[in-house]
Every structure is written in C-alpha cells, then in structure tokens.
Scaffold this motif. Structure first.
Motif, PDB file in Angstrom:
ATOM      1  N   UNK A  84      -7.510   2.245  -6.934  1.00  0.00           N
ATOM      2  CA  UNK A  84      -8.138   2.294  -5.392  1.00  0.00           C
ATOM      3  C   UNK A  84      -8.932   1.286  -5.338  1.00  0.00           C
ATOM      4  N   UNK A  85      -9.988   1.297  -5.976  1.00  0.00           N
ATOM      5  CA  UNK A  85     -10.968   0.018  -6.087  1.00  0.00           C
ATOM      6  C   UNK A  85     -10.286  -1.431  -6.132  1.00  0.00           C
ATOM      7  N   UNK A  88      -8.502  -1.919  -2.520  1.00  0.00           N
ATOM      8  CA  UNK A  88      -9.320  -1.968  -1.554  1.00  0.00           C
ATOM      9  C   UNK A  88     -10.309  -3.448  -1.651  1.00  0.00           C
ATOM     10  N   UNK A  89     -10.450  -3.563  -2.868  1.00  0.00           N
ATOM     11  CA  UNK A  89     -11.045  -5.168  -3.063  1.00  0.00           C
ATOM     12  C   UNK A  89     -10.346  -6.190  -2.831  1.00  0.00           C
ATOM     13  N   UNK A  90      -9.060  -6.223  -3.063  1.00  0.00           N
ATOM     14  CA  UNK A  90      -8.150  -7.310  -2.652  1.00  0.00           C
ATOM     15  C   UNK A  90      -8.070  -7.446  -1.127  1.00  0.00           C
ATOM     16  N   UNK A  91      -7.930  -6.121  -0.642  1.00  0.00           N
ATOM     17  CA  UNK A  91      -7.867  -6.004   1.167  1.00  0.00           C
ATOM     18  C   UNK A  91      -9.300  -6.646   1.511  1.00  0.00           C
ATOM     19  N   UNK A 123      -5.287   5.893   0.309  1.00  0.00           N
ATOM     20  CA  UNK A 123      -5.666   4.427   0.043  1.00  0.00           C
ATOM     21  C   UNK A 123      -5.396   3.700   1.301  1.00  0.00           C
ATOM     22  N   UNK A 124      -4.581   4.050   2.145  1.00  0.00           N
ATOM     23  CA  UNK A 124      -4.189   3.172   3.306  1.00  0.00           C
ATOM     24  C   UNK A 124      -5.592   3.491   4.318  1.00  0.00           C
ATOM     25  N   UNK A 125      -5.960   4.704   4.351  1.00  0.00           N
ATOM     26  CA  UNK A 125      -6.972   5.227   5.227  1.00  0.00           C
ATOM     27  C   UNK A 125      -8.389   4.143   4.686  1.00  0.00           C
ATOM     28  N   UNK A 129     -10.737   1.396   6.535  1.00  0.00           N
ATOM     29  CA  UNK A 129     -12.238   1.761   6.803  1.00  0.00           C
ATOM     30  C   UNK A 129     -13.037   0.513   6.126  1.00  0.00           C
ATOM     31  N   UNK A 130     -12.596   0.332   5.081  1.00  0.00           N
ATOM     32  CA  UNK A 130     -13.652  -0.702   3.958  1.00  0.00           C
ATOM     33  C   UNK A 130     -13.274  -2.099   4.505  1.00  0.00           C
TER      34      UNK A 130
END
Length: 231
Positions: A84-85, A88-91, A123-125, A129-130
């Motif tokens: 997850x981290x 989200x970091x890639x995104x 993960x999509x949420x 958000x992030x």
C-alpha cells in the motif's frame, strides 16, 4: 484541430502525436515535468500508469510466489502495508512529477484472489485521498463494482471486442465472450462515469470492427498493438 478522445502509449517521446488527444495514458518513468507541462499547455490530460496487483520490481515481502505468465510480474498481497505504501508513493510521485491523473491497471483479481478485493478498494481510495489526482481511470475491475464507480472518474474496458491472441496474432473474441462483454458494457453505461474501450488489432478490418462495436455501446475507443507502441 479536432482531437481524438484517448490514447494509450507505453513508449517515450512523440509529443506531437500525443497532442492530438484529449487524454493520454503514459508510463511515468518515460516522461519528465517539462514534457508533461508541454502536453498540459496543449490541452492534453496526462494519466500516469499504475499497477495495483502486480509488481515487476525486485523481490519484496508483499510478493506472492505466482507470476503473471504473459508479462512476468509477481502477483502481490494487495493488503500488505508495504505494498500500500509503495503504490501510494508511486501515485504521489507521479502527480508531483506533473501528471494530472492516474490509470489504475491489473484490477481483475476476482477469480484468482477474491479475498483481496476489499483491500484493493481500500488501496484505490487511498490513492484518491493521498495523491489527489484530477482524474482516475480504472482498467476493468468488474469484481469491484458498484463500489469502484464511486472512487473513479472513468472505467476502461480493455479488450472489449478485439484481442491479441499471442505475440504475433490478433482477432475478435468468440461470440459467447462478446455477449458477456456486452452485458458488462450495459452495466457500466448505467453508471455515472466515463466508459472507454481499448482494443488490439494489426489490420484495418479488425480495427474497424472494434471501433464500430464500441460505438454501438456508446464507448470511446482506442486501438493499438499488444505492447501499446502505436499512436
């Protein structure tokens, strides 16, 4: 200039050709801030590619032993905190690097790892958000419906009408598969989201079949080759 609606291109450069489209899905590693800013100035919305359930990187604790037989990436434990981290970091990095949205790939895990579907929705949420993308486009993800439609702005129906059969050949889906795809399409079109089709073809006749069938179902279509190298 009349623009085409969307393109999927996994190569580098080609800014002039990409400028003909409203939206383009690109590999983040191949485009820097200057190129992305140029496309934005020309009115192009750039979406950075993200894989949500497969990892092509070095061995990591979130990887399963199983691998994708077509592309070689390792399937992952989607709910692993490290994964997850990582995603989200890639995104967040893609958005900070100049992309205006994200393309979420490898969502079809309902048959192999159905227990991971709630984790995938989380993960999509978290990405929404992030990373705060302007636009989220999901690839298929039918096992996540209807909740997925509340988290994204559009859904892509990859290989809606035409497919790559192997590394060298292409063809339409059999009639029974086309019927199932039609049922999914009708369901998608009843939701308040954009719906696109991505098909694979190497000859004009098959490409025309894909464009025509997508139009029949109210979808905007893009046709390319197996490795998404044509625009």
């Amino acid at each position: 200039m009349t623009r085409e609606p969307i393109a999927f291109y996994y190569g580098a450069g080609e800014l002039e050709r990409l400028s003909r489209f409203d939206k383009v899905v690109l590999q983040p590693d191949f485009y820097g801030r200057q190129e992305l800013d140029l496309l934005r100035e020309r009115g192009v919305q750039t979406l950075g590619y993200l894989s949500l359930t497969e990892d092509v990187g070095p061995p990591a604790p979130w990887q399963r032993e199983e691998r994708n037989p077509d592309w070689g990436g390792a399937f992952v434990y989607t709910g692993h905190p490290g994964w997850v981290a990582h995603v989200v970091g890639q995104a967040t990095s893609a958005m900070a690097g100049g992309f205006s949205g994200l393309f979420l790939d490898t969502l079809n895990i309902e048959f192999n790892y159905p227990e991971d579907l709630p984790h995938l929705l989380y993960l999509i949420a978290a990405i929404r958000e992030e990373a705060k993308p302007d636009y989220l486009l999901a690839n298929r993800g039918f096992g996540l419906l209807p909740q997925l439609a509340d988290l994204v702005d559009g859904i892509l129906f990859e290989s809606f009408s035409a497919r790559w059969v192997d590394t060298e050949s292409y063809g339409p889906w059999p009639d029974d598969v086309l019927e199932v795809h039609a049922e999914y399409a009708e369901r998608l079109l009843g939701m308040d989201i954009d719906v696109y089709a991505l098909d694979y073809a190497e000859d004009e006749e098959l490409a025309e079949f894909a464009y025509r069938r997508a139009q029949e179902f109210g979808m905007l279509c893009f046709v390319t080759d197996r490795v998404l190298s044509k625009i």
